[in-house]
Design a protein around this motif. Sequence first.
Motif, short mmCIF file in Angstrom:
data_model
loop_
_atom_site.label_atom_id
_atom_site.label_comp_id
_atom_site.label_asym_id
_atom_site.label_seq_id
_atom_site.Cartn_x
_atom_site.Cartn_y
_atom_site.Cartn_z
N TRP A 16 -21.39 -5.23 39.93
CA TRP A 16 -21.65 -4.23 40.87
C TRP A 16 -22.41 -4.44 42.07
O TRP A 16 -23.53 -5.05 42.03
CB TRP A 16 -22.44 -3.19 39.84
N CYS A 21 -17.49 0.54 33.27
CA CYS A 21 -16.76 0.13 34.35
C CYS A 21 -15.59 0.16 34.48
O CYS A 21 -14.68 0.35 33.32
CB CYS A 21 -17.01 -1.57 34.15
N GLN A 72 -20.82 3.48 37.98
CA GLN A 72 -20.87 3.69 39.48
C GLN A 72 -19.41 4.06 39.95
O GLN A 72 -18.45 3.78 39.62
CB GLN A 72 -20.70 2.01 40.11
#
Length: 316
Positions: free
Chosen positions: A218, A208, A255
Amino acid sequence: MRGRRRKDKDGNIRLPVLADFSSIEVFVAIMETRSISKAASRLNTAPSVVSHRLTTLESLAQVKLFNRTTRIVSPTEAAERLYRHCIEIIHRIDAAEQELWGANAVLSGDLRIAAPVYFGMQSIAPILPIFIRRYPGLNVSLQLSAQAANLISEGIDLAIRFQGKVDIKNGDRMILENERVFCASPRYLEEHGTPQVPLDLQNHDCICSSTPVPFANWSYREKGVAGVIRVLPMMQSDNVLVMIEATRQGLGIAQLGRRVIEPFLASGDLVTVLDAYAPDPNYLIATAPDSNYMPQKAIAFVDFLVEHLAKPRGVG
């Protein structure tokens, strides 16, 4: 720019406070950098010259504009008031030049740009020489930082940032839409399995962006409905390159923006997961210190970025 001599309240003859445009430039540079030496560097002159001009300006104004110590230059209330007028003067001069010369205007002077580290390295650095050759009169400075720049205090003319929405009222100019995805290495998925729904991420190692709290939120989207899943990072970084490398080496799921990992997707080092739950995009935007005004040299750079970077897929 020469002004007529004027009388003060006691009838004494004195020069106008802003007798020439260089006085405005010096004052604004000090206001925005909060430093004599940094102002001198911006103006490509000696600190002694800046200090002398400031002393002269305060003498003409008959008011103290800055409280100075060996390290700190802090503006007085009078300086704050004067600054607003000086910025308006600079903007009016710039606007007058644009109207006078239009598309034939020769852009010149300093253009100080702030951008995220990895985006600047990956996307701006390769094309920056093209821009500089197109506008040889500009002295371009590119500042790369993981932290959002303070445009006024750092003397930045244009900031390139990623954010969740485009606020036109705040002077934002969108460069492109940034598609985001969940991704991992094939090696990691072989060892830990592939998540099928966002809730599965709570049982996976997650890489992250740095957060001030022990967990990360998220976002994702399921059948058009936005959702948030809380995950516990096994690793955090404020540098996208560090996150990519950790993900590529199989440490967990991340992500990230699709374009930034496109080379690794093409090579097979990374694959996307949870495609049906991909989060909403964010946006690459450009913003200037004054939300009501973007100088022509900054507009030229934004147009250049749109020309070279705007594509259906985003940049992360």
